[in-house]
Design an enzyme around this catalytic site. Structure first.
Site, short mmCIF file in Angstrom:
data_model
loop_
_atom_site.label_atom_id
_atom_site.label_comp_id
_atom_site.label_asym_id
_atom_site.label_seq_id
_atom_site.Cartn_x
_atom_site.Cartn_y
_atom_site.Cartn_z
N MET A 58 -13.81 -33.84 -14.10
CA MET A 58 -13.17 -34.79 -14.99
C MET A 58 -12.55 -34.06 -16.15
O MET A 58 -13.24 -33.47 -16.96
CB MET A 58 -14.21 -35.80 -15.51
N CYS A 59 -11.30 -34.10 -16.21
CA CYS A 59 -10.59 -33.28 -17.15
C CYS A 59 -9.84 -34.16 -18.14
O CYS A 59 -9.97 -35.37 -18.13
CB CYS A 59 -9.60 -32.38 -16.41
#
Lengths: 918, 307
Positions: free
Chosen positions: B1-2
Site C-alpha cells: 500500500m503506497c
C-alpha cells in the site's frame, strides 16, 4: 464584403477598482440598480449602476472563490456559486444572506449557475462533471445528518481545514441526490445557460472541459432536466490542438469556457482554442466558427450576446466584438490608451441590451463599464421585447455630454486654444438651444477674449413677452478651464474624461463645466415639465480663470437680455469635506498689486564688486517694503487695515463651533480634518484638532490676509548670476478682504502705505535714486449673503431633499445673541461628545476664502433684488486647478436635482412682481 | 500500500514545493499517511520520483530503497529540479515482493512512465498468464517482481510500438488503461481469485496523464485518490500554507495525490471510486466512469470510507 464593417462606438465609461485583496473578478451580474461581481477570494461586491459607488459587499461569501452568479429578477434573489461546492442565495438589493445550498456530494466548485424563472429552479455546473438541479420553489429543509455523512476522514480530523457543516443560523439545503446528473460531461462543467429552443420550450445548455455542448429539456413538472442533444462541433474548431488530436469529438482537446444565446436562436460557444462556434438551434447545426486572427489564439473565457452584438472576452484581456445577426467582425473594445495585456484576462461579461446598453468587463484587473453603443444600418435594433431602458437614463446622457465638452480644451488666454474656447462656447449654446432655450447666442467679450454664452428659458406660465424688467433667475458659470499643467501628474489625458470608482476625471469636470451642465440640465428638465416659474437666463463666461476679463462690459452692454434677476445662481465652490453637502454664503474679496522698484538711471545690471556701494539696491529696497507689509505671524501692517473688519459675534462663534464639531465627528478622513488631526499633539487630540480647525477656518473665511506671491529681479542674468546688482526688482502680492472692509479704501491704504515705506527707504540713499512703480487693482468685492434669507432656506431644503438628509431645518443666524463669546475661538469642550452628531444642521453653511469677482458684481449690478446663491456640487478632494481634477458622479446627479428642486420652488420665495425696483 | 502523487502544469514547479514543503507532502505521507486501508502509517520501503523536462523527450527517474524521509539526495534534488510533469511514489511493500530498486515505482518504457498504488489480489495466480501474453520485447524488459510492473507491461502490450513512439493520444492511453484493467479482471476471474484488487494506476507519455481509482468491488471504496486544479499551486506569503490559486477559469495546474497535500478542504476533490481521470495536453481534466461489472453509482458514502 458587400457591407461596410460596422463601426463600434463603445467607449470606456467607468473603471471600477476591485483591489488586490479580492483577487480577480470571476463572475458578473447586473440588476436594475446594481453591478455585482464575484471574486477569486470569495467576496461579492456591488456597485450602484448610477453613481458607480461601491454600495454593498459580502466578504468571504465563499471559502474558495465566487465562481458564478445568477439572478432571479422576479424575487430579487442573487445566487452565487463557490469553489466550496455551495450555492448561496442573497437578497439582490441588499446582499443580505438568505440561505445556503450544498451541492451534491463531491461536487467540487460550482463553476456555473443558471436560473430558470418559469420553473423557479437553478442548474449547477460542477467541477466533478455533474450537472445538478435545485428546485428553489420546492426546496426542503435539510435532513439532519445529511451533511454529517459527508465528513471526510482526512479533513475533518483537523480543526483548521474548514467545515462541511452549515453556518449556524443560516438555513441550509442540499441538492437532492436524484437531481444530480453525474458525469453529465466528461470534464468540468464551466457553463450553464438558461434559454429556449426554436420551438419556444425551455432548455438548459451546458458545456465544459470535455468540449461538448449539451442541450437539456427543462419541463415544468418539477423533474430535473433531461438530456436532449449533444451539439456537434466541426472538426478543427479546436484549432491549435496538438497533432495527436485527430479531430474526433472525443479527442478534441479544447474545452468550452463560455456560452451565450443570441436573440434569434443562435447559440455561441467560446473555446479554449480562441474560436467561437455558432449553432443554429432550429437545425442544431454548427453554422459558423468565428476564428481569431491568424496566429493569435487567446482562449475565450466569457461571452455576451446583447444589443445585437456578440462580445468575446479573452485570455489576452481583449473583448472582441461581432454583429450577432450576420456575424461580421466589429472590432474590439479598447480605450484610447488601452493596454489589454496589463488588464489581465477577461473572465466575465455582463450587461448590454435593455439594461442601459452598458457592457461590463471583469477579469484580472479593474472592472470596465463600456457604453455608447454602435452605429450600423445592417445591425437590427435591439429586440422590442427587451426591457425598457432604465427609467432615469439622464445621468449617463449627462456624463456623455460632459465628456464631449471636456474634450474641448477651453483654456482662456492661450492663442492657439482660442478656437477651442469658441467651440466650447458654441457647444454649450447649441446644447441650451436643443433643450428649449428661447434665445441662445454668444455675446462678444473683451477684444481678443472669449465670448460669453447667453441663453434664456422662458417661464412656462407664458404671459407677457420677456422684457428688461421681467424678474428672472440668472445662472452664472464659466466654460473656460485652467491649463492642464504637468501632463505627467495626470493618470489619464486631462481632456479625455475618464470614469473611475464613481468619479469622472478631467480638466473642467468640477470647475466648472460639470456643475454648469448640471444646472443647465436641471433648467431644461423644469422647462420640459412646464415648471419654470420665472425665466432663467444663463450667463456663462469664458474668462473666469483670467479674472472675468470683459464680463462686466458685456453684461452691461446687454443688460436688457438678463431681465431683472432676483437670484444669481452659481455652482463654483466645494464642500468642506467629502460627504456632507454644503451651502456657500460668503467669499472674501481680492486686491492684486505689483510693486516694482527700479533704478531708472541705469538700464542694466552692474557688477557688484565694481559698483557695489555706489549704486542703489532695488531688491534690498523692495525687501524692506515687503517686510513692512505684514509680520511673520501674518498680521497686516497697513495702517487701519483691520478697522472695518466686522467683529466676530457670539452666534457666529457658536455656529463655527458646531460646524467644526460636525466635520470632525462625521468626516474624520476628509483632507482638512485629517491634516488638522495630524498636526495636533497626542494628548487631548480631539480638542486640539477642533481648536486648530476652528482657528484655521476663521482665518480662511473670516479674516483678511495679505500674500506675497513672488519676488523677481528685472533682468535675465541676475537670477543666476550672484555677482550683479539688479537694475530693478518686483513683487506681486494680493490682499483678501472681508466684510466690512471697503475694497477701494483698502486698496488706497495699501498704496499709501507702500509709498510711505518706499519713501523712508529712499531717504538718505545713494545718488542714483530709485523709482517706485505701483499697480494696485481691486479684483473682487467680498461677498456675504444672509443665509436666513428665504432663497437660502429654500436652497437648504432642496439640498436636504435631493440628498435625502434627515435632520433639523436649516439653522440660521437668528439664535439669541445673549451667549457671551468665548475668548478662545475654538470654544470650550464642555458639550457632551454624544451631541456631536446631532446638533449640526445640514447642509453645512460655509464660506470660502477665495473670490469670484462676478458674484458680488452681478449682485451689485442687478441690485437691489438680486441675491447670489453659491451651491457647491463637488467635494473637497476634487482637485480643482490641479492634476486629476474630478467630480463624483453622485454629486453631479444630486447637484442637478438640488438645482431642480431649488428652481422648482423659486416662485414662492422671490418677488416676481414685474417692474422697476421700489 | 503506497502513496503516489502526480503533477502536470504549463509552468514547471520546484519539486520541493510538491515533495517536501507542503503540510502533508508526499514525504509526510511516507511517515504519517492518514487514509491507508490497512491503517498503516508508514510507507518506507523505498521511493521514486520521475519527471519530464520537455515534451516528446524521455523522462528521468530516481529511485531508492531508503525511506523517502531519510534520503538526503532526494532533499537536495528536490531543491533544484523543476518540472512541469512529475510522478512521485513512496512504497510500502505488498505481496511479499522484495525491497529493491527494481521494484520501486515509477517505471518507464520509451516515453511512457507508470506507477501504481494498491495491489492485485492473488497476483501470483495470474502472473504466468500475464507474462505469456506479452510480446517478447516487453517480457524481456521486466526487471522486477511486482504486480505493478507487470501491470505496466500488460498496459504496454496494449499499445503499438510503445518503445519508439514519442506521443500517444490521451484517448489511446485511456483505452489501453481500460483494456489492461479488463484483462486483469478476466484472468482473476478465470483463476477464481476472490481477493479484492486495488488498481490506482497512473501513466503518462509526458503530455497526457491517465490515472484510475479502481477496486474490484461494487460495494467498497477504492484506495483514496484526490485531485486539485487551478492556476497555480504555491504557498501564500502571509501564512506559508500551500494553496491552489484559482485566478482565472483556466486549469493551469493539476495535482493528483493519494492524500491531499494540504488541509485546504476546498482545494481537493475526491476522485470517485472506479473512475478514470485524464489530464489532456492542454490541461483539461476529464472524468470517465469505468462502467464494468463493479460499477455502482450508489456505492456507500464516505462513512464507509476504507481508504
Amino acid at each position: 464584403m458587400n457591407s461596410p464593417a460596422p463601426q463600434l462606438r463603445q467607449a470606456l465609461h467607468q473603471t471600477l477598482s476591485v483591489g488586490p485583496d479580492h483577487g480577480a473578478v470571476l463572475a458578473l451580474a447586473q440588476t436594475r440598480d446594481l453591478l455585482i461581481a464575484g471574486t477569486q477570494r470569495g467576496d461579492i461586491l456591488a456597485w450602484s449602476r448610477t453613481t458607480f459607488r461601491r454600495t454593498h459587499a459580502a466578504l468571504g461569501a465563499h471559502a474558495a472563490g465566487c465562481l458564478s452568479l445568477a439572478l432571479d429578477t422576479a424575487h430579487h434573489v442573487l445566487f452565487s456559486g463557490g469553489g466550496d461546492g455551495r450555492v448561496r442565495a442573497w437578497d439582490a438589493r441588499s446582499l443580505a444572506p438568505l440561505y445556503t445550498v450544498h451541492g451534491g456530494e463531491n461536487a467540487g466548485g460550482v463553476l456555473a449557475l443558471a436560473y430558470f424563472g418559469d420553473q423557479d429552479a437553478l442548474a449547477l455546473g460542477c467541477q466533478n462533471a455533474s450537472v445538478q438541479w435545485f428546485d428553489v420553489g420546492r426546496r426542503r429543509a435539510m435532513v439532519g445528518g445529511e451533511l454529517a455523512e459527508r465528513r471526510s476522514r482526512f479533513f475533518d480530523a483537523r480543526a483548521d481545514s474548514g467545515s462541511a457543516s452549515p453556518e449556524p443560523g443560516a438555513p441550509a439545503y442540499v441538492v437532492d441526490e436524484r437531481c444530480v446528473a453525474a458525469y453529465a460531461h466528461s470534464g468540468y462543467v464551466y457553463c450553464a445557460l438558461a434559454g429556449r429552443l426554436a420551438d419556444g420550450r425551455a432548455a438548459l445548455f451546458t458545456a465544459g472541459g470535455d468540449g461538448a455542448v449539451r442541450v437539456w429539456r427543462v419541463s415544468d413538472d418539477g423533474q430535473p432536466p433531461q438530456p436532449l442533444h449533444v451539439l456537434a462541433r466541426p472538426a478543427g474548431a479546436g484549432a491549435g490542438a496538438s497533432a495527436s488530436d485527430s479531430g474526433s469529438d472525443d479527442d478534441d482537446d479544447s474545452c468550452v469556457h463560455a456560452l451565450a444565446l443570441g436573440a434569434d436562436g443562435l447559440l455561441f460557444a467560446g473555446l479554449q482554442s480562441g474560436a467561437v462556434c455558432v449553432w443554429d438551434l432550429e437545425t442544431m447545426q454548427c453554422i459558423r466558427t468565428l476564428a481569431p486572427a491568424a496566429g493569435a489564439a487567446p482562449s475565450v473565457f466569457a461571452l455576451l450576446a446583447a444589443g445585437g452584438l456578440l462580445y468575446a472576452g479573452g485570455a489576452d484581456g481583449r473583448v472582441r466584438v461581432w454583429t450577432a445577426a450576420d456575424l461580421q467582425p466589429a472590432g474590439h473594445l479598447a480605450a484610447a490608451d488601452d493596454d489589454a495585456a496589463a488588464r489581465g484576462p477577461v473572465l466575465a461579461l455582463a450587461g448590454g441590451g435593455g439594461t442601459g446598453g452598458e457592457v461590463v468587463v471583469g477579469g484580472g484587473g479593474d472592472i470596465g463599464v463600456w457604453a455608447g453603443g454602435w452605429r450600423d444600418a445592417h445591425v437590427p435594433q435591439p429586440q422590442p421585447d427587451a426591457p425598457a431602458p432604465a427609467a432615469d437614463a439622464g445621468p449617463q446622457d449627462m456624463l456623455r455630454t460632459l465628456g464631449r465638452w471636456v474634450r474641448l480644451r477651453s483654456v482662456a488666454g492661450v492663442p492657439e486654444l482660442q478656437p477651442e474656447c469658441r467651440r466650447a462656447a458654441l457647444f454649450l449654446r447649441d446644447l441650451l438651444q436643443q433643450h428649449g432655450a428661447a434665445d441662445a447666442r454668444l455675446l462678444a467679450g473683451a477684444p481678443g477674449a472669449n465670448p460669453l454664452v447667453y441663453a434664456r428659458f422662458d417661464a412656462t406660465a407664458g404671459g407677457a413677452a420677456f422684457a428688461a424688467d421681467t424678474p428672472t433667475v440668472l445662472v452664472y458659470g464659466h466654460y473656460d478651464v485652467m491649463p492642464a499643467g504637468d501632463a505627467a501628474l495626470w493618470a489619464a489625458p486631462a481632456f479625455d474624461m475618464r470614469g473611475r470608482d464613481g468619479h469622472v476625471y478631467g480638466r473642467g469636470v468640477s470647475d466648472d463645466k460639470g456643475p454648469v451642465l448640471a444646472m443647465a440640465l436641471a433648467v431644461a428638465d423644469l422647462h420640459v415639465r412646464g415648471r419654470l416659474a420665472l425665466p432663467v437666463v444663463f450667463c456663462i463666461e469664458g474668462e473666469e480663470e483670467r479674472g472675468s476679463l470683459g464680463l462686466q462690459a458685456a453684461v452691461a452692454a446687454h443688460r436688457a437680455l438678463f431681465g431683472a434677476p432676483r437670484v444669481v445662481l452659481l455652482s463654483s465652490a466645494y464642500w468642506l469635506g467629502e460627504r456632507t453637502p454644503c451651502l456657500t454664503y460668503g467669499m472674501r474679496g481680492a486686491i492684486r498689486a505689483t510693486v516694482r522698484v527700479a533704478a531708472p538711471a541705469r538700464a542694466a545690471d552692474v557688477h557688484a564688486g565694481v559698483w557695489g556701494g555706489a549704486v542703489s539696491e532695488p531688491l534690498a529696497c523692495l525687501a524692506h517694503v515687503l517686510a513692512r507689509l505684514a509680520t511673520p505671524g501674518g498680521r497686516v501692517l497697513v495702517p487701519g487695515f483691520y478697522d472695518a473688519v466686522r467683529a466676530v459675534g457670539a452666534a457666529e462663534t457658536r455656529a463655527m463651533r458646531r460646524l467644526v464639531r460636525w466635520i470632525t465627528a462625521k468626516e474624520a478622513d476628509a483632507p482638512l480634518v485629517a491634516r488638522a488631526a495630524a498636526a495636533s499633539p497626542q494628548p487631548e487630540r480631539r480638542a486640539a484638532t477642533r481648536a486648530r480647525l476652528h482657528a484655521q477656518l476663521m482665518r480662511r473665511w473670516r479674516h483678511p490676509t495679505l500674500t506675497v506671491h513672488h519676488v523677481d529681479v528685472s533682468t535675465g542674468a541676475a537670477p543666476s548670476n550672484a555677482t550683479l546688482v539688479p537694475a530693478a526688482a518686483q513683487a506681486s502680492l494680493s490682499v483678501r478682504v472681508v466684510p466690512d472692509q471697503s475694497l477701494d479704501a483698502i486698496a488706497a491704504g495699501l498704496r499709501a502705505h507702500i509709498e510711505h515705506v518706499f519713501a523712508e527707504c529712499c531717504a538718505g540713499g545713494v545718488d542714483d535714486s530709485l523709482r517706485l512703480e505701483l499697480d494696485v487693482q481691486p479684483v473682487a468685492q467680498w461677498w456675504l449673503a444672509d443665509p436666513a434669507a428665504p432663497v437660502y432656506r429654500l436652497a437648504a431644503r432642496a439640498i436636504r431633499e435631493a440628498w435625502a438628509l434627515g435632520g433639523e431645518p436649516l439653522e440660521s443666524e437668528s439664535e439669541p445673541e445673549s451667549e457671551p463669546a468665548s475668548d478662545n475661538e475654538s470654544g470650550d469642550e464642555s458639550e457632551p461628545e454624544s451631541a456631536a452628531a446631532d446638533f449640526a444642521s445640514t447642509p453645512l453653511l460655509i464660506r470660502e476664502g477665495g473670490s469670484i469677482p462676478a458674484v458680488p458684481w452681478l449682485e451689485a449690478f442687478f441690485a437691489p433684488h438680486a441675491v447670489a446663491v453659491n451651491l457647491p456640487m463637488g467635494q473637497s478632494s476634487d482637485n480643482a486647478h490641479m492634476a486629476n481634477e474630478r467630480i463624483s458622479i453622485e454629486n453631479l446627479i444630486r447637484g442637478r436635482d438640488v438645482v431642480y428642486r431649488l428652481l422648482d420652488g423659486i416662485g414662492d420665495v422671490v418677488d416676481t412682481t414685474q417692474g422697476p425696483a421700489p | 500500500m503506497c502513496r503516489f502523487l502526480l503533477y502536470k502544469s504549463n509552468s514547471p514547479i520546484l519539486l520541493a514545493d510538491l515533495l517536501t514543503r507542503p503540510a502533508h507532502s508526499i514525504i509526510m505521507q511516507s511517515t504519517n499517511c492518514k487514509l491507508r486501508m490497512d491503517m498503516g502509517q508508514s510507507n518506507g520501503d523505498g521511493f521514486g520520483i520521475g519527471w519530464f523536462d520537455e515534451p516528446r523527450t524521455k523522462g528521468c527517474i530516481f529511485t531508492s530503497t531508503l525511506p523517502a524521509w531519510s534520503n538526503v539526495n532526494l532533499q537536495r534534488l528536490a531543491e533544484k529540479i523543476k518540472s512541469g510533469l512529475v510522478f512521485a511514489h513512496v512504497r510500502a511493500t505488498t505481496g511479499g515482493t522484495a525491497t529493491s530498486e527494481t521494484n520501486c515505482h515509477p517505471w518507464q518504457y520509451g516515453n511512457l512512465m507508470w506507477m501504481h498504488n494498491g495491489n492485485i489480489g492473488g497476483f501470483e495466480a495470474i502472473k504466468r498468464r500475464l507474462q505469456n501474453s506479452l510480446r517478447e520485447e516487453i517480457y524481456l524488459w521486466i526487471q522486477g517482481t511486482t504486480d505493478s510492473e507487470h501491470a505496466f507491461a500488460l498496459f504496454l502490450n496494449m499499445l503499438d510500438d510503445p518503445l519508439h513512439r514519442t506521443e500517444f493520444s490521451h484517448r489511446e492511453l485511456r483505452q489501453a488503461m481500460l483494456r489492461t484493467i479488463e484483462q486483469i479482471n478476466v484472468w482473476l476471474d478465470e483463476a477464481g481469485i476472490t481477493d479484492t484488487s486495488l488498481m490506482n494506476f497512473a501513466v503518462t507519455d509526458g503530455q497526457s496523464v491517465v490515472c484510475t481509482r479502481y477496486i474490484t468491488s461494487s460495494e467498497r471504496e477504492g484506495a483514496s485518490l484526490f485531485y486539485s486544479s487551478g492556476s497555480e499551486f504555491r504557498n501564500e506569503e502571509e501564512s506559508g500554507q500551500y494553496r491552489m490559486v484559482k485566478a482565472n477559469k483556466r486549469e493551469d495546474v493539476v495535482v493528483v495525490a493519494s492524500e491531499p497535500l494540504t488541509y485546504e478542504r476546498s482545494d481537493w476533490m475526491v476522485i470517485p471510486t472506479n473512475t478514470l481521470l485524464v489530464i489532456t495536453p492542454r490541461l483539461n481534466v476529464r472524468l470517465y466512469p469505468i462502467m464494468d461489472q463493479y460499477w455502482n453509482p450508489h456505492r456507500g458514502r464516505q462513512k464507509h470510507f476504507l481508504a
